[in-house]
Design a protein around this motif. Structure first.
Motif, short mmCIF file in Angstrom:
data_model
loop_
_atom_site.label_atom_id
_atom_site.label_comp_id
_atom_site.label_asym_id
_atom_site.label_seq_id
_atom_site.Cartn_x
_atom_site.Cartn_y
_atom_site.Cartn_z
N PRO A 253 0.82 -1.23 0.00
CA PRO A 253 0.00 0.00 0.00
C PRO A 253 0.85 1.27 0.00
O PRO A 253 0.34 2.35 -0.28
CB PRO A 253 -0.82 -0.12 1.30
N CYS A 254 2.11 1.19 0.36
CA CYS A 254 2.94 2.41 0.42
C CYS A 254 3.36 2.87 -0.96
O CYS A 254 3.96 3.94 -1.10
CB CYS A 254 4.19 2.14 1.28
N THR A 255 3.08 2.02 -2.01
CA THR A 255 3.52 2.43 -3.34
C THR A 255 2.77 3.65 -3.83
O THR A 255 3.20 4.30 -4.78
CB THR A 255 3.34 1.27 -4.32
N PHE A 256 1.64 3.92 -3.20
CA PHE A 256 0.89 5.12 -3.60
C PHE A 256 1.49 6.40 -3.02
O PHE A 256 1.08 7.49 -3.38
CB PHE A 256 -0.58 4.99 -3.14
N LEU A 257 2.45 6.27 -2.11
CA LEU A 257 3.09 7.43 -1.49
C LEU A 257 4.41 7.75 -2.18
O LEU A 257 5.02 6.87 -2.80
CB LEU A 257 3.37 7.14 0.01
N PRO A 258 4.84 8.98 -2.09
CA PRO A 258 6.17 9.31 -2.63
C PRO A 258 7.25 8.50 -1.92
O PRO A 258 7.06 7.99 -0.82
CB PRO A 258 6.30 10.81 -2.33
N ARG A 259 8.43 8.42 -2.56
CA ARG A 259 9.48 7.54 -2.05
C ARG A 259 9.95 7.96 -0.66
O ARG A 259 10.22 7.12 0.20
CB ARG A 259 10.66 7.53 -3.03
N ARG A 260 10.08 9.28 -0.42
CA ARG A 260 10.57 9.74 0.90
C ARG A 260 9.56 9.41 1.99
O ARG A 260 9.93 9.00 3.10
CB ARG A 260 10.83 11.23 0.87
N LEU A 261 8.26 9.55 1.69
CA LEU A 261 7.25 9.22 2.69
C LEU A 261 7.17 7.72 2.90
O LEU A 261 6.78 7.25 3.98
CB LEU A 261 5.89 9.77 2.26
N ILE B 194 9.72 5.76 3.09
CA ILE B 194 10.77 5.47 4.08
C ILE B 194 10.30 5.85 5.48
O ILE B 194 10.47 5.10 6.45
CB ILE B 194 12.06 6.19 3.71
N VAL B 195 9.67 7.02 5.61
CA VAL B 195 9.19 7.47 6.91
C VAL B 195 8.12 6.54 7.45
O VAL B 195 8.11 6.15 8.63
CB VAL B 195 8.67 8.92 6.81
N GLY C 11 6.31 2.34 11.24
CA GLY C 11 5.71 1.03 11.49
C GLY C 11 6.62 0.10 12.25
O GLY C 11 6.18 -0.64 13.14
N PHE C 12 7.93 0.13 11.93
CA PHE C 12 8.89 -0.74 12.62
C PHE C 12 9.00 -0.36 14.11
O PHE C 12 9.05 -1.23 14.97
CB PHE C 12 10.25 -0.63 11.94
#
Length: 651
Positions: free
Chosen positions: A7-15, A17-18, A23-24
């Motif tokens: 699901p994070c693929t919809f976010l920009p690359r920098r976001l 990573i954040v 989550g970790f």
């Protein structure tokens, strides 16, 4: 849809990573950060978990505290490790070594050309040592006085000794080191045996003994003990003599044998020429016994007053009349001493024709603080006792005698004015005293000082006109130090510390020290000024206290008493004592604050005022020590010991 959807693929690359890192961290907190005593893996029973870790941490901290409490304290003043143990350590400056005779009482100083640095601690690396200008070289000035004549009675010896003391005091105040020579110095000269084998006129024998004594000292100035400096400190002749460089053997026209200056070779030449003169038995003066080219004559002698027999006879008939007969000779010598001291005082008054200024920068609550300075100024404006009050010194064709002049004006300006015709007396208080007086409280605490008081109020007020209002208090320190100790200002000003002077008048010891600074005996008690008025008691003739130079009501008697009490408490506080003056140190509340901590805090809050106070204290202490050391060195030569030179010939 791809097989592994993120699901994070919809976010920009920098976001992305954040979000992944967030989550970790949440996963670690939820699943790994909590534990309980009843939920744990039995195979990991020896591994400490949450409560055990916390309990162990508390135990470790408690044990560390106990260990620190039992560690013995290191001794003070442990020498630092040598620098070679750590070659990468940054170098540090060491404080300058202590100089000889650099401490007097609580004042300590370091003499250096960097004395105009704003803060002395930047040079000395010590908060208590003040940097002062190097001491001026005092060239020796010699006089020959036959104190071994045991035929003189006690009264005459005392009268002559007073004249000698006037000579010493006058020359010391002008920057010289007076030295009294006598028969022992003449005896030490190898040529004294040649003199003893001659039959000379009494005047010539005395003159040669005088020159032999001077020759044994090498070089310098030879002066008659009735020749005194009678001009301002920066008089051209006096300035030339203070340089200590005398290329030629010089005499001064109009002074006869009153003053000679010269080098060793020239002095040796004159003595040898006089002793080898075949007609010396017929001579009465050194000028007749040597070639005229031996001396260079200078007609400029206005800075020296010589009370020779001819001058006394022509100018001071009352004194001369008493000196002519043996019965009144002692009275004549006493009158001559009073006459010379009166002329020295009159010359000083004429130098400061615009009067005396008693500095009062914070006028509202410092009337008691400057009371000793006011009393000193009133004494300086009086007339000294004199057998001839309307007379002038022999070197001055005209003067303004004290009898014919109006009283010197005494003013109390709130600012310092650099005027050469005004003599300024300044009383510098410690910043603790300033705050206590201006806020009308005998005790201070650091909270009050920090929140309710301004910084460096004294120096800002004193230099407002001299330096304007735009400079900081730190920038004013250099100019104020120059005013205190420079060659121009030092003879025209007198700086005292408020806590070290007696109240309400100066003590006799303090006034005696000022006599040597000014060059004459200051009148101690109110005396008639010699005017042709209806006779009245002495106190009524004393100049009245000056009027204040600022707008506002005069302080009442109750306010003056309160100021005196605060000033006394402040003096005790600076000594580490309680306000009642008892020897105990202050304790902490409820008895009172720690006085040492308070005074240290006040000094830190008023750095410029503290630097000024310490500089003035050290400058005055060094002057007193310099004269005391010189007095100690010369004491045995003035007949003050058990076996002195007064009885040298008898023994």
């Amino acid at each position: 849809m791809p097989k592994y959807w993120n699901p994070c693929t919809f976010l920009p690359r920098r976001l992305q990573i954040v979000a992944s890192l967030t989550g970790f961290v949440l996963f670690c907190i939820i699943f790994l950060g909590t534990s309980s005593s009843d939920q744990y893996d039995p195979y990991l029973k020896d591994v400490p978990y949450g409560p055990k870790i916390q309990s162990g941490a508390h135990q470790a901290i408690d044990a560390a505290h106990q260990a620190v409490e039992h560690i013995p304290s290191l001794p003070k003043n442990v020498p630092a490790a040598p620098g070679w143990l750590n070659p990468f350590k940054a170098p540090a400056h060491s404080p300058p070594p202590e100089q000889a005779n650099s401490t007097n009482g609580e004042a300590s100083w370091y003499s250096d050309w960097k004395w105009l640095s704003p803060f002395s601690s930047s040079v000395t690396l010590d908060e208590e040592r003040s940097v002062l200008p190097p001491e001026k070289n005092r060239p020796p000035i010699y006089t020959y006085f036959d104190i071994s004549d045991h035929k003189k009675d006690d009264k005459r010896q005392a009268a002559e000794k007073e004249l000698l003391e006037i000579w010493r005091r006058a020359w010391w105040a002008k920057g010289f080191k007076p030295v009294v020579l006598g028969q022992p110095e003449a005896n030490n000269n190898p040529q004294y045996r040649t003199l003893m084998g001659m039959e000379l006129e009494k005047e010539m024998e005395f003159e040669l003994q005088r020159w032999l004594a001077w020759q044994s000292m090498g070089t310098g100035i030879l002066c008659n003990w009735l020749a005194v400096p009678m001009e301002a400190y920066d008089d051209p002749l006096l300035s030339f003599l203070r340089r200590g460089e005398y290329p030629n053997l010089m005499r001064y026209g109009g002074l006869d044998n009153g003053l000679f200056v010269g080098g060793k070779d020239a002095i040796d030449g004159v003595v040898k020429a006089a002793l080898s003169n075949p007609d010396i038995q017929k001579k009465k003066s050194i000028f007749d016994a040597v070639p005229s080219k031996s001396f260079t004559t200078d007609k400029n002698h206005d800075g020296i007053a010589f009370y020779s027999a001819s001058n006394i006879k022509s100018k001071y008939s009352k004194v001369q009349k008493k000196l002519e007969t043996d019965d009144t000779r002692v009275e004549g010598l006493v009158d001559l001493a009073r006459l010379i001291n009166s002329h020295l005082h009159t010359t000083w008054q004429n130098t400061f024709s615009s009067g005396i200024a008693v500095l009062k920068p914070l006028p509202q609550h410092t009337s008691t603080l400057i009371a000793p300075a006011i009393d000193l100024a009133r004494n300086l404006t009086q007339c000294s006792l004199s057998p001839e009050p309307s007379s002038c010194p022999p070197n001055l064709y005209s003067c303004t005698p004290c009898v014919a002049s109006s009283d010197m004006r005494i003013s109390t300006p709130p600012i310092f004015r650099n005027t050469s015709s005004v003599f300024t007396i300044a009383t510098v208080p410690h910043p603790y005293t300033v705050l206590a007086l201006t806020h009308s409280t005998p005790t201070l605490d650091l909270r009050f000082v920090r929140r309710k008081t301004d910084r460096d109020t004294w120096i800002l007020a004193a230099t407002k006109e001299l330096l304007g209002t735009g400079l900081s208090s730190f920038s004013r320190l250099v100019s104020l130090k120059d005013v205190v100790a420079s060659d121009f200002s030092a003879p025209r000003t007198l700086w005292l510390t408020a806590e070290e002077i007696a109240q309400p008048t100066l003590s006799e010891e303090q006034v005696q020290e000022l006599d040597w600074n000014l060059g004459f005996t200051i009148p101690r008690t109110p005396t008639p000024n010699g005017r042709s008025e209806t006779p009245v008691p002495g106190p009524e003739r004393r100049p009245p206290p000056p009027k204040q130079d600022f707008e506002g009501p005069e302080p009442s008697e109750k306010e003056l008493e309160q100021e005196q009490a605060i000033l006394t408490a402040s003096r005790f506080a600076l000594q580490g004592k309680s306000p009642d003056g008892k020897g105990r140190s202050w304790g902490k509340a409820p008895e009172g604050p720690d006085v040492k901590a308070v005074t240290a805090g006040v000094e830190a809050w008023n750095l410029a005022d503290t630097e000024t106070w310490k500089f003035v204290r050290a400058y005055g202490a060094r002057k007193a020590m310099e004269r005391a050391k010189w007095e100690e060195d010369e004491e045995e030569f003035l007949g003050k010991g058990v076996i002195g030179r007064w009885v040298d010939k008898v023994i």
